[in-house]
Design a protein around this motif. Structure first.
Motif, PDB file in Angstrom:
ATOM      1  N   LEU B  83       0.818  -1.078   0.252  1.00  0.00           N
ATOM      2  CA  LEU B  83      -0.152   0.115  -0.005  1.00  0.00           C
ATOM      3  C   LEU B  83       0.962   1.295   0.053  1.00  0.00           C
ATOM      4  N   PHE B  84       0.533   1.837  -0.860  1.00  0.00           N
ATOM      5  CA  PHE B  84       1.443   3.191  -0.964  1.00  0.00           C
ATOM      6  C   PHE B  84       0.905   4.316  -1.377  1.00  0.00           C
ATOM      7  N   ALA B  85       1.075   5.821  -1.118  1.00  0.00           N
ATOM      8  CA  ALA B  85       0.539   7.006  -1.532  1.00  0.00           C
ATOM      9  C   ALA B  85       1.093   7.516  -2.868  1.00  0.00           C
ATOM     10  N   PRO B  86       0.321   7.457  -3.923  1.00  0.00           N
ATOM     11  CA  PRO B  86       0.745   8.033  -5.194  1.00  0.00           C
ATOM     12  C   PRO B  86       1.449   9.314  -5.240  1.00  0.00           C
ATOM     13  N   ILE B  87       2.698   9.617  -5.652  1.00  0.00           N
ATOM     14  CA  ILE B  87       3.425  10.567  -5.775  1.00  0.00           C
ATOM     15  C   ILE B  87       3.619  11.176  -7.154  1.00  0.00           C
ATOM     16  N   LYS B  88       4.728  11.878  -7.376  1.00  0.00           N
ATOM     17  CA  LYS B  88       4.882  12.174  -8.894  1.00  0.00           C
ATOM     18  C   LYS B  88       4.871  10.869  -9.634  1.00  0.00           C
ATOM     19  N   LYS B  89       4.709  11.229 -11.098  1.00  0.00           N
ATOM     20  CA  LYS B  89       4.631  10.290 -11.813  1.00  0.00           C
ATOM     21  C   LYS B  89       5.919   9.237 -12.032  1.00  0.00           C
ATOM     22  N   ALA B  90       6.729   9.802 -12.323  1.00  0.00           N
ATOM     23  CA  ALA B  90       7.997   8.835 -12.318  1.00  0.00           C
ATOM     24  C   ALA B  90       8.185   7.987 -11.283  1.00  0.00           C
ATOM     25  N   ARG B  91       8.087   8.530  -9.922  1.00  0.00           N
ATOM     26  CA  ARG B  91       8.202   7.978  -8.738  1.00  0.00           C
ATOM     27  C   ARG B  91       7.434   6.916  -8.411  1.00  0.00           C
ATOM     28  N   THR B  92       6.177   7.420  -8.763  1.00  0.00           N
ATOM     29  CA  THR B  92       4.740   6.222  -8.749  1.00  0.00           C
ATOM     30  C   THR B  92       5.519   4.963  -9.551  1.00  0.00           C
ATOM     31  N   GLY B 213      14.710   2.604  10.080  1.00  0.00           N
ATOM     32  CA  GLY B 213      16.035   3.393  10.381  1.00  0.00           C
ATOM     33  C   GLY B 213      15.851   4.837  10.527  1.00  0.00           C
ATOM     34  N   PRO B 214      16.945   5.270  10.957  1.00  0.00           N
ATOM     35  CA  PRO B 214      17.227   6.586  11.578  1.00  0.00           C
ATOM     36  C   PRO B 214      16.950   7.781  10.502  1.00  0.00           C
ATOM     37  N   ARG B 215      17.029   7.526   8.973  1.00  0.00           N
ATOM     38  CA  ARG B 215      17.291   8.428   7.886  1.00  0.00           C
ATOM     39  C   ARG B 215      15.780   8.529   7.341  1.00  0.00           C
ATOM     40  N   ILE B 216      15.550   9.621   6.703  1.00  0.00           N
ATOM     41  CA  ILE B 216      14.308   9.770   6.115  1.00  0.00           C
ATOM     42  C   ILE B 216      14.669   9.108   4.613  1.00  0.00           C
ATOM     43  N   LEU B 217      13.527   8.245   4.446  1.00  0.00           N
ATOM     44  CA  LEU B 217      13.683   7.694   2.996  1.00  0.00           C
ATOM     45  C   LEU B 217      12.588   8.290   2.157  1.00  0.00           C
ATOM     46  N   ARG B 218      12.731   8.374   0.783  1.00  0.00           N
ATOM     47  CA  ARG B 218      11.904   8.650  -0.124  1.00  0.00           C
ATOM     48  C   ARG B 218      10.853   7.498  -0.116  1.00  0.00           C
ATOM     49  N   ALA B 219       9.912   7.598  -0.851  1.00  0.00           N
ATOM     50  CA  ALA B 219       8.723   6.450  -0.798  1.00  0.00           C
ATOM     51  C   ALA B 219       9.020   5.330  -1.501  1.00  0.00           C
ATOM     52  N   ASP B 220       9.827   5.747  -2.811  1.00  0.00           N
ATOM     53  CA  ASP B 220      10.352   4.582  -3.541  1.00  0.00           C
ATOM     54  C   ASP B 220      11.204   3.372  -2.833  1.00  0.00           C
ATOM     55  N   THR B 221      12.111   4.334  -2.063  1.00  0.00           N
ATOM     56  CA  THR B 221      13.184   3.661  -1.377  1.00  0.00           C
ATOM     57  C   THR B 221      12.477   2.853  -0.163  1.00  0.00           C
ATOM     58  N   ALA B 222      11.717   3.589   0.555  1.00  0.00           N
ATOM     59  CA  ALA B 222      10.945   3.021   1.687  1.00  0.00           C
ATOM     60  C   ALA B 222      10.184   1.768   1.231  1.00  0.00           C
ATOM     61  N   ALA B 223       9.602   1.666  -0.029  1.00  0.00           N
ATOM     62  CA  ALA B 223       8.883   0.494  -0.395  1.00  0.00           C
ATOM     63  C   ALA B 223       9.919  -0.803  -0.632  1.00  0.00           C
ATOM     64  N   VAL B 224      11.131  -0.526  -1.197  1.00  0.00           N
ATOM     65  CA  VAL B 224      12.008  -1.569  -1.391  1.00  0.00           C
ATOM     66  C   VAL B 224      12.440  -2.111   0.010  1.00  0.00           C
ATOM     67  N   ALA B 225      12.811  -1.092   0.861  1.00  0.00           N
ATOM     68  CA  ALA B 225      13.242  -1.444   2.102  1.00  0.00           C
ATOM     69  C   ALA B 225      12.338  -1.954   3.021  1.00  0.00           C
ATOM     70  N   ALA B 226      11.092  -1.695   3.081  1.00  0.00           N
ATOM     71  CA  ALA B 226      10.073  -2.366   3.740  1.00  0.00           C
ATOM     72  C   ALA B 226       9.749  -3.764   3.283  1.00  0.00           C
ATOM     73  N   LEU B 227       9.909  -3.939   1.779  1.00  0.00           N
ATOM     74  CA  LEU B 227       9.403  -5.437   1.375  1.00  0.00           C
ATOM     75  C   LEU B 227      10.641  -6.196   1.509  1.00  0.00           C
ATOM     76  N   THR B 228      11.790  -5.818   1.663  1.00  0.00           N
ATOM     77  CA  THR B 228      13.001  -6.370   1.912  1.00  0.00           C
ATOM     78  C   THR B 228      12.999  -7.025   3.371  1.00  0.00           C
ATOM     79  N   LEU B 229      12.538  -6.034   4.358  1.00  0.00           N
ATOM     80  CA  LEU B 229      12.444  -6.567   5.653  1.00  0.00           C
ATOM     81  C   LEU B 229      11.383  -7.704   6.005  1.00  0.00           C
ATOM     82  N   TRP B 230      10.254  -7.467   4.924  1.00  0.00           N
ATOM     83  CA  TRP B 230       9.136  -8.416   5.194  1.00  0.00           C
ATOM     84  C   TRP B 230       9.590  -9.752   4.599  1.00  0.00           C
TER      85      TRP B 230
END
Lengths: 238, 238
Positions: B83-92, B213-230
């Motif tokens: 589940l993600f919130a759509p952002i700018k076209k290229a990032r989505t 983690g302690p750094r702010i991630l962009r939504a696309d980075t967060a998606a990969v990191a979260a799926l890796t964790l899972w």
């Protein structure tokens, strides 16, 4: 009120410290972002944390800021390098951006047997790392090294640094039980590693082969996934 | 010899099965990729695995293939939604691509309090998921759902599905000890979640707050990191 603009500068920061602006910085702050005298800017230089600074002089070709208060201490990510084979320009930029967000200490483009590009624009990639740090709120900017040949890098490998070799063709495990300390992560190029490279990497006493799951990942995805694995096991995601 | 082109088709695949081509597919295979009669194409439809098929008829406006041998069984990723919130076209587009590579079963764009876009092009995002599967060698194509309002989705939450809520503002832990079974991962929009959303999400009995983690991630980075964790904790990265 806090600053709406974050800017990297190559100048010491501290209470009362004046910070002169280059022509480009003045154009960005006063031309593009329309800041004026008295407005706040968040500054960082990769060494002194983040400072709230006030615009003291705003001109078309220059200007200056004065540091007021420190808004964040200097953060230094754990000692992990990201080694990757440069790919198409946009994807290479993404890898640098992701490495900054994910907290790599140093970014090292490597030339492998199947790497297409024989040169990179180090200055452009370094500028991209600065921009990524400005945008993600970080206070640390990893160094982007020049292109290294992978074989030479391995021959001159720094004493005491472990290597996480992300081999897509392997059914290897994760990082359980891996030692703390300095590490580097190597993610593969498009087209993978050559058999000679894989044999060599697997035989290195300081290397650990790690799997990134059953699906094929693009290099930029692999970089984020590998850094996630490392940060959650050995880094600062606790 | 194996196929150099991978193509998704919406047609049953099996030994000896003829597969008619649409005008667009014929244009791609014969006009762009310059294939001719007798050449091989790797086909998948998301249900029957991957098949090597031979060009039987090549025309400007159509043509057909015939399946020969199955080159990969059907893979189905673990039951995790992104589940993600759509952002700018290229990032989505990037988020959809990454979700496919990382093995999400279903992709659900959600509208949060701080989401800018009120509509998405579901058909375009679905086509992007197909393209990502073609390129990453996968045989599964996750469904991209229409835009859902987050509050309504949570009110109608499916029985028995756990939610991994990736909260950047939290010092929460990871997934240790989390139960197996169906899951969904929610990554935040640019600008984060509203306080009301965060309070609600943290109070849900089926939700688990997880830190990226302690750094702010962009939504696309967060998606990969979260799926890796899972995937490393509950999924198919073993």
């Amino acid at each position: 009120m806090s600053a709406k603009v974050r800017l990297y500068v190559d100048h010491p920061l501290g209470a009362g410290q004046p910070v002169p602006l280059t022509r480009e910085q003045a154009h960005y702050l006063f031309g593009v972002m329309r800041l004026a005298q008295g407005d706040l800017v968040a500054l960082f230089n990769g060494r002194d944390g983040e400072w709230q600074a006030q615009v003291a002089e705003a001109g078309k070709r220059g200007g200056s800021l004065v540091c007021e208060t420190q808004s964040a201490g200097q953060a230094v990510p754990p000692d992990v390098w990201l080694l990757f084979a440069p790919i198409k320009k946009a994807r290479t930029d993404f890898i640098v951006e992701k490495a900054v967000e994910m907290g790599a200490r140093r970014i090292v483009p490597v030339q492998t047997d199947f790497t297409n590009s024989e040169r990179i624009r180090q200055d452009r990639l370094q500028a991209h790392a600065v921009e990524a740090a400005e945008q993600c709120g970080g206070t640390f900017v990893p160094e982007v090294a020049d292109l290294h040949r992978l074989d030479r890098l391995l021959a001159d490998w720094p004493e005491g640094r472990q290597l996480m070799f992300c081999d897509e063709a392997s059914a290897a495990g994760g990082l359980d039980g891996a030692p703390q300390g300095p590490w580097a992560i190597l993610v593969g190029p498009e087209g993978g590693f050559s058999q000679a490279e894989r044999d060599r990497l697997r035989a290195l006493p300081f290397a650990r082969t790690v799997s990134l799951g059953p699906r094929i990942l693009r290099a930029d995805t692999a970089a984020v996934a590998a850094l996630t694995l490392w940060q959650t096991t050995l880094g600062d995601w606790t």
